[in-house]
Design an enzyme around this catalytic site. Structure first.
Site, PDB file in Angstrom:
ATOM      1  N   SER A 142     -42.133 -66.366 -12.036  1.00 48.70           N
ATOM      2  CA  SER A 142     -40.951 -65.669 -11.552  1.00 48.70           C
ATOM      3  C   SER A 142     -41.453 -64.506 -10.712  1.00 48.70           C
ATOM      4  O   SER A 142     -42.404 -64.661  -9.924  1.00 48.70           O
ATOM      5  CB  SER A 142     -40.101 -65.212 -12.740  1.00 48.70           C
ATOM      6  N   TYR A 157     -33.513 -65.900  -3.393  1.00 47.59           N
ATOM      7  CA  TYR A 157     -34.804 -65.909  -4.109  1.00 47.59           C
ATOM      8  C   TYR A 157     -34.667 -65.228  -5.464  1.00 47.59           C
ATOM      9  O   TYR A 157     -35.051 -65.787  -6.497  1.00 47.59           O
ATOM     10  CB  TYR A 157     -35.836 -65.200  -3.245  1.00 47.59           C
ATOM     11  N   LYS A 161     -34.899 -66.763  -9.281  1.00 45.80           N
ATOM     12  CA  LYS A 161     -35.881 -66.301 -10.271  1.00 45.80           C
ATOM     13  C   LYS A 161     -35.164 -65.880 -11.563  1.00 45.80           C
ATOM     14  O   LYS A 161     -35.673 -66.126 -12.659  1.00 45.80           O
ATOM     15  CB  LYS A 161     -36.722 -65.146  -9.708  1.00 45.80           C
TER      16      LYS A 161
HETATM   17  N1  LIG Z   1     -47.264 -62.804  -3.685  1.00 44.12           N
HETATM   18  C1  LIG Z   1     -46.322 -62.038  -4.198  1.00 44.12           C
HETATM   19  O1  LIG Z   1     -46.195 -60.872  -3.822  1.00 44.12           O
HETATM   20  C2  LIG Z   1     -45.427 -62.587  -5.279  1.00 44.12           C
HETATM   21  C3  LIG Z   1     -44.671 -61.654  -6.023  1.00 44.12           C
HETATM   22  C4  LIG Z   1     -43.834 -62.124  -7.022  1.00 44.12           C
HETATM   23  C5  LIG Z   1     -43.767 -63.480  -7.275  1.00 44.12           C
HETATM   24  N2  LIG Z   1     -44.512 -64.367  -6.546  1.00 44.12           N
HETATM   25  C6  LIG Z   1     -44.379 -65.785  -6.853  1.00 44.12           C
HETATM   26  O2  LIG Z   1     -45.658 -66.376  -7.007  1.00 44.12           O
HETATM   27  C7  LIG Z   1     -45.588 -67.756  -6.656  1.00 44.12           C
HETATM   28  C8  LIG Z   1     -46.708 -68.093  -5.691  1.00 44.12           C
HETATM   29  O3  LIG Z   1     -46.477 -67.414  -4.466  1.00 44.12           O
HETATM   30  P1  LIG Z   1     -47.675 -66.904  -3.544  1.00 44.12           P
HETATM   31  O4  LIG Z   1     -47.661 -65.439  -3.582  1.00 44.12           O
HETATM   32  O5  LIG Z   1     -48.922 -67.615  -3.866  1.00 44.12           O
HETATM   33  O6  LIG Z   1     -47.110 -67.347  -2.107  1.00 44.12           O
HETATM   34  P2  LIG Z   1     -47.741 -68.260  -0.950  1.00 44.12           P
HETATM   35  O7  LIG Z   1     -49.106 -67.788  -0.619  1.00 44.12           O
HETATM   36  O8  LIG Z   1     -46.700 -68.249   0.111  1.00 44.12           O
HETATM   37  O9  LIG Z   1     -47.853 -69.704  -1.600  1.00 44.12           O
HETATM   38  C9  LIG Z   1     -46.698 -70.415  -1.932  1.00 44.12           C
HETATM   39  C10 LIG Z   1     -47.085 -71.805  -2.381  1.00 44.12           C
HETATM   40  O10 LIG Z   1     -45.875 -72.505  -2.768  1.00 44.12           O
HETATM   41  C11 LIG Z   1     -45.898 -73.772  -2.115  1.00 44.12           C
HETATM   42  N3  LIG Z   1     -44.559 -74.331  -1.952  1.00 44.12           N
HETATM   43  C12 LIG Z   1     -43.468 -73.773  -1.379  1.00 44.12           C
HETATM   44  N4  LIG Z   1     -42.429 -74.633  -1.445  1.00 44.12           N
HETATM   45  C13 LIG Z   1     -42.872 -75.746  -2.072  1.00 44.12           C
HETATM   46  C14 LIG Z   1     -42.286 -76.973  -2.457  1.00 44.12           C
HETATM   47  N5  LIG Z   1     -40.998 -77.272  -2.184  1.00 44.12           N
HETATM   48  N6  LIG Z   1     -43.038 -77.888  -3.126  1.00 44.12           N
HETATM   49  C15 LIG Z   1     -44.345 -77.624  -3.419  1.00 44.12           C
HETATM   50  N7  LIG Z   1     -44.967 -76.491  -3.048  1.00 44.12           N
HETATM   51  C16 LIG Z   1     -44.234 -75.563  -2.393  1.00 44.12           C
HETATM   52  C17 LIG Z   1     -46.608 -73.523  -0.797  1.00 44.12           C
HETATM   53  O11 LIG Z   1     -47.032 -74.750  -0.273  1.00 44.12           O
HETATM   54  P3  LIG Z   1     -47.259 -75.007   1.323  1.00 44.12           P
HETATM   55  O12 LIG Z   1     -48.671 -74.574   1.598  1.00 44.12           O
HETATM   56  O13 LIG Z   1     -47.025 -76.463   1.481  1.00 44.12           O
HETATM   57  O14 LIG Z   1     -46.246 -74.161   2.048  1.00 44.12           O
HETATM   58  C18 LIG Z   1     -47.749 -72.626  -1.284  1.00 44.12           C
HETATM   59  O15 LIG Z   1     -48.763 -73.398  -1.872  1.00 44.12           O
HETATM   60  C19 LIG Z   1     -44.188 -67.985  -6.089  1.00 44.12           C
HETATM   61  O16 LIG Z   1     -43.348 -68.552  -7.067  1.00 44.12           O
HETATM   62  C20 LIG Z   1     -43.723 -66.589  -5.744  1.00 44.12           C
HETATM   63  O17 LIG Z   1     -42.322 -66.480  -5.764  1.00 44.12           O
HETATM   64  C21 LIG Z   1     -45.334 -63.934  -5.553  1.00 44.12           C
END
Ligand SMILES: NC(=O)c1ccc[n+]([C@@H]2O[C@H](COP(=O)([O-])OP(=O)(O)OC[C@H]3O[C@@H](n4cnc5c(N)ncnc54)[C@H](OP(=O)(O)O)[C@@H]3O)[C@@H](O)[C@H]2O)c1
Length: 294
Positions: A142, A157, A161
């Protein structure tokens, strides 16, 4: 198996959104810890090459989490290879920016398809296996925004969550007798593509500049230098999962813990200020009660 043997036994991880960011870091950390990993991604080819050196310990599969049938197929393929799934990580997720008033309905709904329904599909696909095993850990990615909320411009979003959290709480109660554990991970800003190439910023009308516009400028700045280290986050999640008990919620990052504590204190203060009024709605309670001063 003794507790010590169990702590050392290799676990089978199933991770969504493994191509980059936190998902990719988790795959690396789980493999480094000696575990076995099913790394899933929408476009798995590059990932398959990257993980090739791990041989049979890593299985790369295509999975777009919005596709329920693909989720079931991926779980079947994981079971064919490893025979069990110990840890499911629902990590795939993204946010686009737009005021609700001018949001494109399809875009708003599409975010729910990944951020909430994706979690539903993959969790549902893995659940029968965990129930039969009598064990399993589901890690739901989340956000601190899925606890505190209130960020202008990312209503879809954050609502999704929140939905993940509500879904997980009910499911945890349903499946507790089967030995299935759930942990909702709530990061603040991490240095991934989340606020960069993964995020589409739609037009922000002038009237929303001081709310959505300001939030968007803050996010763009932090996209360059987010405080959170994905490798540390992954290491913490792997070590926590290997523990006998997992917390129901795991905040990650200074901002996450600061915001959550401030929010909880505010919630307690507000509920306390309105307590007498709230109680007075029941038949048996004194009524009417004066509202607190405005
Ligand atoms: N980074 C932050 O600041 C942050 C903060 C709070 C929560 N989060 C949460 O952490 C998680 C990971 O995010 P991240 O920070 O690593 O972001 P990220 O670098 O943008 O990576 C997102 C990942 O999700 C994949 N994805 C998106 N839609 C998809 C789908 N329909 N089916 C399968 N894969 C999909 C993307 O794949 P593609 O390469 O194919 O696009 C990518 O591998 C998310 O749930 C995000 O909401 C992140």
């Amino acid at each position: 198996m003794s507790e010590i043997e169990e702590a050392h036994a290799a676990r089978v991880w199933f991770v969504t959104g493994s191509s980059r960011g936190l998902g990719r870091a988790l795959v690396t950390a789980a493999l480094a810890a000696g575990d076995l990993v099913v790394a899933t991604a929408r476009r798995p080819d590059a990932l398959a090459k990257e993980l090739g050196s791990h041989g049979d310990r890593a299985l790369v599969l295509p999975l777009d989490v919005t596709d329920a049938d693909a989720a079931r197929k991926a779980v079947d393929a994981a079971l064919d290879r490893f025979g069990r799934i110990d840890v499911l990580v629902n990590n795939a997720g993204y946010a686009n920016v737009s005021p609700v008033e001018t949001a494109d309905d399809d875009d708003f709904r599409a975010q729910f398809e990944t951020n909430f329904w994706g979690v539903y599909h993959v969790t549902k696909a893995a659940l029968p296996t965990m129930r039969r095993q009598g064990s399993g850990t589901v890690v739901q990615f989340s956000s601190v925004g899925g606890r505190v909320g209130g960020s202008p411009g990312i209503a879809s979003y954050q609502a999704a969550k929140f939905a993940v959290d509500g879904f997980t709480r009910s499911l945890a109660a349903e499946t507790a007798p089967f030995g299935v554990r759930f942990m909702v991970v709530e990061p603040s800003g991490f240095a991934t593509d989340w606020a960069g190439s993964s995020m589409t910023v739609h037009a922000i009308p002038e009237a929303y500049d001081e709310t959505v516009g300001a939030m968007n400028r803050r996010v763009r700045q932090s996209a360059v230098g987010a405080a959170g280290d994905p490798e540390r986050a992954a290491d913490i999640v792997v070590r926590t999962v290997r523990r006998g008990e997992v917390p129901s919620h795991l905040l990650l990052g200074v901002n996450a813990v600061t915001m959550a504590l401030e929010y909880s204190r505010g919630q307690v203060a507000e509920a306390s200020a309105w307590e007498a009024v709230s109680r007075s709605a029941d038949f048996a309670e004194p009524f009417p009660v004066e509202l607190p001063p405005a």
